[in-house]
Design an enzyme around this catalytic site. Sequence first.
Site, short mmCIF file in Angstrom:
data_model
loop_
_atom_site.label_atom_id
_atom_site.label_comp_id
_atom_site.label_asym_id
_atom_site.label_seq_id
_atom_site.Cartn_x
_atom_site.Cartn_y
_atom_site.Cartn_z
N ASP A 13 0.67 -1.17 0.08
CA ASP A 13 0.05 0.10 -0.18
C ASP A 13 0.65 1.22 0.02
O ASP A 13 0.42 2.26 0.64
CB ASP A 13 -1.04 0.16 1.20
CG ASP A 13 -1.86 -1.41 1.26
OD1 ASP A 13 -2.04 -1.66 0.45
OD2 ASP A 13 -2.08 -1.75 2.11
N HIS A 41 -5.25 -1.59 -5.30
CA HIS A 41 -4.59 -0.42 -5.74
C HIS A 41 -5.84 0.64 -5.90
O HIS A 41 -6.64 0.40 -6.75
CB HIS A 41 -3.65 -0.54 -7.05
CG HIS A 41 -2.74 -1.80 -6.98
ND1 HIS A 41 -1.86 -1.68 -5.80
CD2 HIS A 41 -2.65 -2.94 -7.39
CE1 HIS A 41 -1.19 -2.76 -6.15
NE2 HIS A 41 -1.72 -3.58 -7.01
P1 GDP Z 1 -0.69 0.39 -3.61
O1 GDP Z 1 -1.18 -1.04 -3.11
O2 GDP Z 1 0.63 0.32 -3.34
O3 GDP Z 1 -1.15 0.41 -4.80
O4 GDP Z 1 -1.43 1.42 -2.73
P2 GDP Z 1 -3.09 1.49 -2.33
O5 GDP Z 1 -3.57 2.12 -3.24
O6 GDP Z 1 -3.55 0.26 -1.62
O7 GDP Z 1 -2.83 2.94 -1.22
C1 GDP Z 1 -2.50 3.92 -1.54
C2 GDP Z 1 -3.34 5.04 -1.14
O8 GDP Z 1 -3.02 6.19 -1.09
C3 GDP Z 1 -4.34 5.05 -2.39
O9 GDP Z 1 -5.53 5.41 -1.78
C4 GDP Z 1 -3.83 6.35 -3.31
O10 GDP Z 1 -4.97 6.76 -3.90
C5 GDP Z 1 -3.28 7.22 -2.32
N1 GDP Z 1 -2.06 7.88 -2.53
C6 GDP Z 1 -1.18 7.51 -3.45
N2 GDP Z 1 -0.28 8.34 -3.34
C7 GDP Z 1 -0.38 9.44 -2.71
C8 GDP Z 1 -0.02 10.67 -2.25
O11 GDP Z 1 1.18 10.90 -2.58
N3 GDP Z 1 -0.71 11.41 -1.39
C9 GDP Z 1 -2.00 11.09 -0.92
N4 GDP Z 1 -2.66 11.73 -0.01
N5 GDP Z 1 -2.45 9.91 -1.31
C10 GDP Z 1 -1.93 9.06 -2.12
P1 IMO Z 2 -0.79 -4.17 -2.14
O1 IMO Z 2 -0.65 -4.70 -3.70
C1 IMO Z 2 -0.74 -4.98 2.13
C2 IMO Z 2 -0.47 -8.91 3.60
C3 IMO Z 2 -1.83 -9.42 4.49
C4 IMO Z 2 -1.38 -10.24 5.44
C5 IMO Z 2 -0.23 -11.02 4.59
C6 IMO Z 2 -0.55 -12.21 4.00
O2 IMO Z 2 -2.17 -3.55 -1.98
O3 IMO Z 2 0.25 -3.49 -1.61
P2 IMO Z 2 -2.16 -13.12 2.03
O4 IMO Z 2 -3.84 -12.84 1.87
O5 IMO Z 2 -1.31 -12.38 0.81
O6 IMO Z 2 -1.94 -14.22 2.32
O7 IMO Z 2 -1.90 -12.13 3.47
O8 IMO Z 2 0.22 -10.09 3.31
N1 IMO Z 2 -0.86 -8.45 2.29
C7 IMO Z 2 -0.82 -7.00 1.78
N2 IMO Z 2 -0.80 -6.09 2.76
N3 IMO Z 2 -1.22 -4.74 0.82
C8 IMO Z 2 -1.11 -5.84 -0.15
O9 IMO Z 2 -1.27 -5.49 -1.41
C9 IMO Z 2 -1.06 -7.07 0.56
N4 IMO Z 2 -1.05 -8.33 -0.16
C10 IMO Z 2 -1.02 -9.25 1.12
O10 IMO Z 2 -2.29 -8.11 5.07
O11 IMO Z 2 -0.63 -9.55 6.40
MG MG Z 3 -2.77 -1.67 -1.83
#
Ligand code: GDP
Ligand code: IMO
Ligand code: MG
Length: 425
Positions: A13, A41
């Site tokens: 994330d 994402h």
């Molecule tokens: P990923 O799994 O690595 O793609 O990340 P996620 O989408 O799960 O979580 C990142 C969150 O932060 C999302 O809701 C994005 O829209 C938000 N986000 C990404 N970059 C930024 C940033 O620079 N600032 C803020 N405020 N939000 C961001």
């Molecule tokens: P993105 O792509 C955050 C974490 C789960 C758990 C561990 C094992 O959005 O960054 P699983 O279901 O994969 O066997 O769970 O890994 N986990 C993540 N945490 N972002 C993710 O994906 C994750 N994918 C798995 O929360 O701790």
């Molecule tokens: Mg994510």
Amino acid sequence: MSVSVVLGAQWGDEGKGKLVDILAADADICARCAGGNNAGHTIVVPIGPEKVSTHFAFHLLPSGLVNPNCTGVIGNGVVVHLPSFFEELDALQAQGLDCTGRLFVSDRAHLVFDFHQIVDGLKEVELGGKSIGTTKRGIGPAYSGKASRSGLRVHHLFDHENFAIKFRKVVEGRFKRYGHFEYDTEGEIVRYKALAERLRPYVIDSVTYIHQGPRRRANALMLDLDFGTYPYVTSSATAVGGVCTGLGIPPKKIGTVIGVMKAYTTRVGGGPFPTEQLNDIGVHLQEVGREFGVTTGRRRRCGWLDLVVMKHSCLINGYDSLNLTKLDILDDLEEIKVAVKYIVDGKEIEGFPADLELLAKVEVVYVVLPGWKAPITSATSYDALPENCKKYVVFIEQFLGVPIEWIGVGPGRQSMLKKEANKLA
Ligand code: GDP
Ligand code: IMO
Ligand code: MG
């Protein structure tokens, strides 16, 4: 062929999806190499002449698909739950994202079935207080099946009779291990016959396909099966090596490797987190950063940036540059702490410990940096950032010895600053 790799540098994330979306504007292919629909994402993009800010949620499909000229490939290293694949595709199409003819799945990818998801839950119950906190998407059980050589792959779907025989055998095995749980084996076999037909136009030999143009991809180091905080990890190779094994790309074909790191740290699920802040700071980061999972809706655990984790991440993935994300979330803080070393029994430990008992004992040493106390989301260049904000960026890149090339100052596609990457500030 030129390959750019996007990797999550911490516990997930970090904002990988957003960078992938930006880079995909000039890419032919955006490919995923590992994981399944455990990922989540969020991409925020201005759409149409009115520039309406639209949110897209990706789980299994590659987030480069928001760009109409980019083709999405789900590589052999990914585990695919077909009902979720179509659910996500239907949701994206309903939002006006036409993916026709530009989404493919490797014939070598392993399948995740509902029984894997049930078993994921049962395994967590067995672990009791030591549960991993998985996403319950069946990821671990599907990769276990793959490693034990009893998994079913996409190509198996197209030999229906043999598929049914193998499927029954695998389910029987799970009943033996976990006791009988409610599951309609024969109903699933029928359902998968229809799903196979629907999937047919998406299936390709991804190795041949991928060797025909430039591509990109993403994942998170601290959840890697080998280098993460085992056993509190996911079940695939999320480090840079997973790109080679999960897509069939030779290491020499990898051009740039970009690490995505949040300006602080978050983690979902169980497991060690040395800089976690179970206090007002943690709550502040959670609330301002809207740290709730896209996949499970769980509250993400929050804490200070941990540069010990980041050093470990840099050593393994060898980033050419970094994308520092969510810097804007720190706008209101008076001071910002950054973890720079771990001490055990009065001595600094080298590297990131493998042993979680040892990790639980570490004393974290922080450097305190002054906050900038000003909103930065509307900044349009690195130079326009407040001095203390730039100092924070420079501190990180000098500590890690890796240039920060991209800086996220807000969720939207436009809120990404580019900083000169070739030299350290
Ligand atoms: P990923 O799994 O690595 O793609 O990340 P996620 O989408 O799960 O979580 C990142 C969150 O932060 C999302 O809701 C994005 O829209 C938000 N986000 C990404 N970059 C930024 C940033 O620079 N600032 C803020 N405020 N939000 C961001
Ligand atoms: P993105 O792509 C955050 C974490 C789960 C758990 C561990 C094992 O959005 O960054 P699983 O279901 O994969 O066997 O769970 O890994 N986990 C993540 N945490 N972002 C993710 O994906 C994750 N994918 C798995 O929360 O701790
Ligand atoms: Mg994510």
